[in-house]
Design a protein around this motif. Structure first.
Motif, PDB file in Angstrom:
ATOM      1  N   MET A  25       0.825  -1.208   0.000  1.00 36.62           N
ATOM      2  CA  MET A  25       0.000   0.000   0.000  1.00 36.62           C
ATOM      3  C   MET A  25       0.864   1.265   0.000  1.00 36.62           C
ATOM      4  SD  MET A  25      -2.640   1.510   2.843  1.00 36.62           S
ATOM      5  CE  MET A  25      -1.303   1.916   3.916  1.00 36.62           C
ATOM      6  N   THR A  26       0.387   2.255  -0.671  1.00 39.98           N
ATOM      7  CA  THR A  26       1.069   3.557  -0.644  1.00 39.98           C
ATOM      8  C   THR A  26       0.240   4.529   0.188  1.00 39.98           C
ATOM      9  OG1 THR A  26       2.004   3.207  -2.830  1.00 39.98           O
ATOM     10  CG2 THR A  26       1.890   5.482  -2.077  1.00 39.98           C
ATOM     11  N   TYR A  27       0.874   5.102   1.210  1.00 41.13           N
ATOM     12  CA  TYR A  27       0.156   6.108   2.009  1.00 41.13           C
ATOM     13  C   TYR A  27      -0.028   7.376   1.189  1.00 41.13           C
ATOM     14  CZ  TYR A  27       0.788   3.485   6.349  1.00 41.13           C
ATOM     15  OH  TYR A  27       0.734   2.534   7.322  1.00 41.13           O
ATOM     16  N   ASP A  28      -1.091   8.124   1.532  1.00 40.66           N
ATOM     17  CA  ASP A  28      -1.202   9.480   0.973  1.00 40.66           C
ATOM     18  C   ASP A  28      -0.170  10.359   1.671  1.00 40.66           C
ATOM     19  OD1 ASP A  28      -3.436   8.922  -0.672  1.00 40.66           O
ATOM     20  OD2 ASP A  28      -4.732   9.015   1.100  1.00 40.66           O
ATOM     21  N   ILE A  29      -0.188  10.254   3.014  1.00 39.27           N
ATOM     22  CA  ILE A  29       0.726  11.094   3.799  1.00 39.27           C
ATOM     23  C   ILE A  29       1.403  10.219   4.850  1.00 39.27           C
ATOM     24  CG2 ILE A  29       0.920  13.112   5.320  1.00 39.27           C
ATOM     25  CD1 ILE A  29      -1.637  14.227   4.065  1.00 39.27           C
ATOM     26  N   LEU A  30       2.719  10.248   4.877  1.00 35.63           N
ATOM     27  CA  LEU A  30       3.465   9.525   5.911  1.00 35.63           C
ATOM     28  C   LEU A  30       4.191  10.568   6.757  1.00 35.63           C
ATOM     29  CD1 LEU A  30       4.302   6.723   6.992  1.00 35.63           C
ATOM     30  CD2 LEU A  30       6.265   6.818   5.455  1.00 35.63           C
ATOM     31  N   ILE A  31       4.090  10.393   8.045  1.00 36.43           N
ATOM     32  CA  ILE A  31       4.648  11.395   8.956  1.00 36.43           C
ATOM     33  C   ILE A  31       5.737  10.747   9.798  1.00 36.43           C
ATOM     34  CG2 ILE A  31       4.099  12.950  10.886  1.00 36.43           C
ATOM     35  CD1 ILE A  31       1.179  12.947   9.572  1.00 36.43           C
ATOM     36  N   LEU A  32       6.864  11.408   9.873  1.00 35.91           N
ATOM     37  CA  LEU A  32       7.999  10.873  10.633  1.00 35.91           C
ATOM     38  C   LEU A  32       8.108  11.651  11.940  1.00 35.91           C
ATOM     39  CD1 LEU A  32      10.134   8.724  10.058  1.00 35.91           C
ATOM     40  CD2 LEU A  32      11.640  10.529   9.223  1.00 35.91           C
ATOM     41  N   GLY A  33       7.772  10.999  13.043  1.00 37.32           N
ATOM     42  CA  GLY A  33       7.840  11.663  14.351  1.00 37.32           C
ATOM     43  C   GLY A  33       6.458  11.868  14.935  1.00 37.32           C
ATOM     44  N   GLY A  34       6.240  11.326  16.139  1.00 39.39           N
ATOM     45  CA  GLY A  34       4.899  11.366  16.748  1.00 39.39           C
ATOM     46  C   GLY A  34       4.781  12.345  17.900  1.00 39.39           C
ATOM     47  N   VAL A  68      11.298   1.270   7.924  1.00 35.72           N
ATOM     48  CA  VAL A  68      11.145   1.119   9.382  1.00 35.72           C
ATOM     49  C   VAL A  68      11.420  -0.344   9.706  1.00 35.72           C
ATOM     50  CG1 VAL A  68       9.627   1.440  11.379  1.00 35.72           C
ATOM     51  CG2 VAL A  68       9.321   2.863   9.354  1.00 35.72           C
ATOM     52  N   GLY A  69      12.556  -0.642  10.274  1.00 36.34           N
ATOM     53  CA  GLY A  69      12.935  -2.035  10.502  1.00 36.34           C
ATOM     54  C   GLY A  69      12.980  -2.781   9.184  1.00 36.34           C
ATOM     55  N   ASP A  70      12.205  -3.894   9.099  1.00 34.31           N
ATOM     56  CA  ASP A  70      12.202  -4.689   7.859  1.00 34.31           C
ATOM     57  C   ASP A  70      11.188  -4.177   6.842  1.00 34.31           C
ATOM     58  OD1 ASP A  70      14.048  -6.245   9.087  1.00 34.31           O
ATOM     59  OD2 ASP A  70      12.566  -7.712   9.826  1.00 34.31           O
ATOM     60  N   GLU A  71      10.376  -3.214   7.287  1.00 39.09           N
ATOM     61  CA  GLU A  71       9.298  -2.744   6.414  1.00 39.09           C
ATOM     62  C   GLU A  71       9.744  -1.568   5.550  1.00 39.09           C
ATOM     63  OE1 GLU A  71       4.786  -2.618   7.840  1.00 39.09           O
ATOM     64  OE2 GLU A  71       6.211  -1.959   9.373  1.00 39.09           O
ATOM     65  N   THR A  72       9.237  -1.527   4.324  1.00 37.59           N
ATOM     66  CA  THR A  72       9.489  -0.358   3.487  1.00 37.59           C
ATOM     67  C   THR A  72       8.145   0.280   3.172  1.00 37.59           C
ATOM     68  OG1 THR A  72      11.429  -1.431   2.558  1.00 37.59           O
ATOM     69  CG2 THR A  72      10.556   0.435   1.335  1.00 37.59           C
ATOM     70  N   LEU A  73       7.997   1.546   3.568  1.00 35.22           N
ATOM     71  CA  LEU A  73       6.714   2.224   3.417  1.00 35.22           C
ATOM     72  C   LEU A  73       6.789   3.209   2.256  1.00 35.22           C
ATOM     73  CD1 LEU A  73       6.235   3.117   7.214  1.00 35.22           C
ATOM     74  CD2 LEU A  73       5.511   1.020   6.040  1.00 35.22           C
ATOM     75  N   ALA A  74       5.727   3.218   1.458  1.00 29.86           N
ATOM     76  CA  ALA A  74       5.686   4.148   0.320  1.00 29.86           C
ATOM     77  C   ALA A  74       4.642   5.229   0.590  1.00 29.86           C
ATOM     78  CB  ALA A  74       5.323   3.383  -0.946  1.00 29.86           C
ATOM     79  N   THR A  75       4.904   6.412   0.110  1.00 32.00           N
ATOM     80  CA  THR A  75       3.971   7.518   0.363  1.00 32.00           C
ATOM     81  C   THR A  75       4.011   8.542  -0.759  1.00 32.00           C
ATOM     82  OG1 THR A  75       3.313   9.181   1.984  1.00 32.00           O
ATOM     83  CG2 THR A  75       5.676   8.899   1.699  1.00 32.00           C
ATOM     84  N   LYS A  76       2.881   9.260  -0.878  1.00 30.70           N
ATOM     85  CA  LYS A  76       2.870  10.353  -1.866  1.00 30.70           C
ATOM     86  C   LYS A  76       3.493  11.608  -1.251  1.00 30.70           C
ATOM     87  CE  LYS A  76      -1.394   8.615  -3.870  1.00 30.70           C
ATOM     88  NZ  LYS A  76      -2.804   8.648  -3.549  1.00 30.70           N
ATOM     89  N   TYR A  77       3.102  11.904  -0.017  1.00 30.01           N
ATOM     90  CA  TYR A  77       3.659  13.074   0.692  1.00 30.01           C
ATOM     91  C   TYR A  77       4.338  12.619   1.976  1.00 30.01           C
ATOM     92  CZ  TYR A  77       0.789  16.028  -2.300  1.00 30.01           C
ATOM     93  OH  TYR A  77       0.227  16.645  -3.373  1.00 30.01           O
ATOM     94  N   LEU A  78       5.361  13.337   2.331  1.00 27.26           N
ATOM     95  CA  LEU A  78       6.114  13.021   3.547  1.00 27.26           C
ATOM     96  C   LEU A  78       6.154  14.273   4.423  1.00 27.26           C
ATOM     97  CD1 LEU A  78       7.970  10.862   4.863  1.00 27.26           C
ATOM     98  CD2 LEU A  78       9.847  11.787   3.494  1.00 27.26           C
ATOM     99  N   ILE A  79       5.798  14.092   5.692  1.00 32.51           N
ATOM    100  CA  ILE A  79       5.935  15.225   6.630  1.00 32.51           C
ATOM    101  C   ILE A  79       6.979  14.844   7.677  1.00 32.51           C
ATOM    102  CG2 ILE A  79       4.799  16.705   8.340  1.00 32.51           C
ATOM    103  CD1 ILE A  79       2.190  16.369   6.852  1.00 32.51           C
ATOM    104  N   LEU A  80       8.032  15.632   7.744  1.00 34.58           N
ATOM    105  CA  LEU A  80       9.114  15.364   8.699  1.00 34.58           C
ATOM    106  C   LEU A  80       8.847  16.145   9.978  1.00 34.58           C
ATOM    107  CD1 LEU A  80      12.012  15.853   6.126  1.00 34.58           C
ATOM    108  CD2 LEU A  80      10.987  13.675   6.842  1.00 34.58           C
ATOM    109  N   ALA A  81       8.870  15.441  11.096  1.00 34.38           N
ATOM    110  CA  ALA A  81       8.568  16.096  12.380  1.00 34.38           C
ATOM    111  C   ALA A  81       9.391  15.410  13.471  1.00 34.38           C
ATOM    112  CB  ALA A  81       7.075  15.993  12.680  1.00 34.38           C
ATOM    113  N   THR A  82      10.697  15.361  13.256  1.00 27.68           N
ATOM    114  CA  THR A  82      11.553  14.541  14.125  1.00 27.68           C
ATOM    115  C   THR A  82      12.099  15.292  15.347  1.00 27.68           C
ATOM    116  OG1 THR A  82      13.309  15.022  12.534  1.00 27.68           O
ATOM    117  CG2 THR A  82      12.284  12.877  12.364  1.00 27.68           C
TER     118      THR A  82
END
Ligand code: NAI
Length: 456
Positions: free
Chosen positions: A1-10, A124-138
Motif C-alpha cells: 500500500m502507498t500512504y497518501d501522507i506519511l509522517i515521521l515523528g509522533g 522502518v525495521g524490515d518494512e518499506t513504506l511508500a507515500t505520496k507526501y512526507l511530513i518530517l517532524a523529528t
C-alpha cells in the motif's frame, strides 16, 4: 500500500498532523521510535507542568498562614518519589489518549526508527513504506557543547539534561544550571520551591534574551527574593568532579553543587532524513510559508525548522502542512505564535518586545498595569507581576504583549486572539471582562494604551 501522507515523528507536530490528515480523508501512516507524544508529552511540557503543580501546592501550604490557615511547618513534607509517580501517571494518561485518538482516526502507527530513503520511501525495521507526501517532524535534542569534563560529568551522573533530570531520584540540595534560557529558569523555580539551592550560569549579559526588558528586570527581582543566584556574562570552561568552573569578569571561579543541569539550547534532529539532502541552514530545515522543503512533496514542521521550538507552533504547522497538501492556500505566520516560561511566576508574551520595536524604528507606545491594583489578584494573594502592551500610537495595532503573572500563559490567550483577528487595543479595552478576574489586568493595560487606566 502507498500512504497518501506519511509522517515521521509522533510529537505534537507529527501526531496532530496525522489526526488532521486522517480527518480530511487521507490514508495516513505515522512512524515513531519512542513513545507517542514526543518530548513534550513524555519529558518536556507535560511532566514539568505536573511537577510545577506539585511545587505550587507545596508553596501554598508553606505560606498557608498568610491565608489564616496555620500548619506546623514541620508537618508539611513532600515525597519526591510520589511526585514522580504522579508525573508518570499524567504522562501515561496523555500518551494513551494520543494512541486512542490516532486509532480512532484510522492512522496506522509504525513503532520504530524511520529512515528516509527517498522522498517517497521510508524504511522502518524490515518494512518499506511508500507515500505520496512526507511530513518530517523529528524534533530536536539538547545541544551538548564542547566543554572539557562534560562528557565524563554525564557518565558520572553529575550532569543532566532536562530529560534525565526529570527522573532524578530525589530533590538535590544544590543545583547548578548552565544556560539561563527557558528550560533553565523553569527548572530553577521548580527545584528552588523544594528548597534546592539553585545557581544559574548564563553566557550572555542577561538571562532570557527573548523576554521584554521590564519583564526580565521584575523577574530577576523575584528570583533574588527566591534566593536563586543568577550569574551572567559567565563562560563555563570545565566540569570537574563536583564543580562547574567558569570565567567571570576576567577571573576563573567555580561553584560546587550536588548536580548540574545543562540547558544551553536544542538542535534539530536531521539524521533520519539525511539521504534527502534537504536545504538547511544552521537553524534547521529551510521551509516556505506552507512548510514545504525544497522537495515539493516533503514538508518539515516543528523543531526541525529551528524557527520556534514550541509544541503549539509544531501542532499549528502540522495542520498548515496538511491543509496545504489538501489544496488549501494556507500559510503559517510566526507572528501569531505566543511563548511562555512556566514556573513561579509565569512569563508569557507574543509579538515584539519594546526594545525590538524601538530597534526596528516602529512607532509605538506602551501601557502597563500591575497585578497589585487588581482585586482578584489581591484576593488570590498573587500580586507579583503586570501586563504590558506595546501598541501602534495611531492605529492601535497590538505590536506586542508581555505578561508576568502566576497564570500569565492563560491570560495571554485573549491577546493572541486579538492579534490573530486584527482587533485593535481599543477592542480589547472595550470588551467587557468578568469581574473580579485577573483578566481585567489585560483590559486595564489596554485602557491605559487608549486613554487612561481606571483603577490606578
Ligand atoms: P534557550 O535557547 O531558551 O536558552 C539557552 C541559554 O543558554 C541561552 O540564554 C544561551 O545564551 C545560554 N548558553 C548557551 N551556551 C551557554 C554556555 N556554554 N554557558 C552558559 N550559558 C550558555 O534554550 P533551552 O532553555 O535549552 O530551551 C531549548 C528550547 O526548548 C527553546 O528553544 C525553547 O523554545 C524550547 N522550550 C520551550 C518551553 C516553553 O515553551 N515553555 C519549555 C522548554 C523548552
Amino acid at each position: 500500500m502507498t500512504y497518501d501522507i506519511l509522517i515521521l515523528g509522533g510529537g505534537p507536530g507529527g501526531y496532530v498532523a496525522a489526526i488532521k490528515a486522517a480527518q480530511l480523508g487521507y490514508q495516513v501512516g505515522l512512524v515513531e521510535k519512542n513513545a507517542l507524544g514526543g518530548v513534550c508529552l513524555n519529558e518536556g511540557c507535560i511532566p514539568t507542568k505536573t511537577l510545577l503543580k506539585n511545587a505550587k501546592v507545596y508553596r501554598l501550604m508553606k505560606h498557608a498562614s498568610a491565608y489564616g490557615i496555620h500548619i506546623d511547618d514541620s508537618a508539611v513534607t513532600f515525597n519526591w518519589t510520589d511526585m514522580l509517580s504522579r508525573k508518570n501517571k499524567v504522562i501515561k494518561t496523555l500518551t494513551d489518549g494520543v494512541k486512542g485518538l490516532l486509532k480512532k482516526n484510522g492512522v496506522t502507527v509504525h513503532n520504530g526508527y524511520g529512515e528516509v530513503l527517498n522522498p517517497t520511501t521510508v524504511k522502518v525495521g524490515d518494512e518499506t513504506l511508500a507515500t505520496k507526501y512526507l511530513i518530517l517532524a523529528t524534533g530536536a535534542s539538547p545541544v551538548i557543547p564542547n566543554i572539557p569534563g562534560l562528557k565524563e560529568g554525564f557518565e558520572r551522573q553529575f550532569v543532566y539534561t532536562y530529560s534525565s533530570l526529570l527522573n532524578y531520584p530525589n530533590v538535590p540540595a544544590s543545583l547548578t544550571i548552565i544556560g539561563g534560557g527557558v528550560i533553565g529558569l523553569e527548572f530553577a523555580t521548580l527545584f528552588s520551591s523544594f528548597g534546592t539551592k539553585v545557581t544559574v550560569i548564563e553566557r550572555l549579559d542577561q538571562i532570557l534574551s527573548a523576554v521584554d526588558d521590564d519583564v526580565r528586570q521584575a523577574y530577576l527581582r523575584l528570583l533574588k527574593k527566591e534566593k536563586i543566584e543568577v550569574i551572567t556574562g559567565a563562560s563555563v570552561t570545565e566540569i570537574q568532579t563536583d564543580a562547574v568552573v567558569y570565567e567571570h569578569q576576567g577571573s576563573s571561579k567555580s561553584i560546587q553543587s550536588d548536580i548540574v543541569l545543562l540547558s544551553v539550547g536544542m538542535k534539530p534532529n536531521l539524521e533520519a532524513f539525511k539521504a534527502l539532502n534537504l536545504e538547511t541552514t544552521k537553524q534547521g530545515v529551510v521551509v516556505n510559508a506552507h512548510l514545504q522543503t525544497n522537495i515539493p512533496n516533503v514538508y518539515a514542521i516543528g523543531d526541525i525548522t529551528g524557527k520556534m521550538m514550541l509544541a503549539h507552533a509544531a501542532s499549528a504547522e502540522g495542520v498548515t502542512a496538511v491543509e496545504h497538501i489538501s489544496g488549501k492556500d494556507v500559510s503559517f505566520s510566526f507572528d501569531h505564535v505566543p511563548s511562555a516560561i512556566y514556573g513561579f511566576p509565569e512569563i508569557a508574551w507574543i509579538g515584539l518586545t519594546e526594545a525590538a520595536a524601538k530597534a526596528d524604528n516602529i512607532p509605538y507606545k506602551t501601557s502597563k498595569f500591575p497585578l497589585m491594583a487588581n482585586g482578584r489578584s489581591l484576593a488570590e494573594g498573587e500580586t507579583d507581576g503586570f501586563v504590558k502592551v506595546v501598541v501602534h500610537p495611531d492605529t492601535g495595532e497590538i505590536i506586542g504583549a508581555h505578561i508576568l503573572a502566576s497564570n500569565a500563559s492563560d491570560l495571554l490567550a485573549e491577546v493572541v486572539l486579538a492579534i490573530k483577528s486584527e482587533a485593535t487595543i481599543a477592542d480589547v479595552a472595550n470588551a467587557i471582562h468578568l469581574h473580579p478576574t485577573v483578566s481585567e489586568t489585560v483590559m486595564e493595560s489596554a485602557l491605559g494604551a487608549i486613554h487612561k487606566h481606571i483603577h490606578i
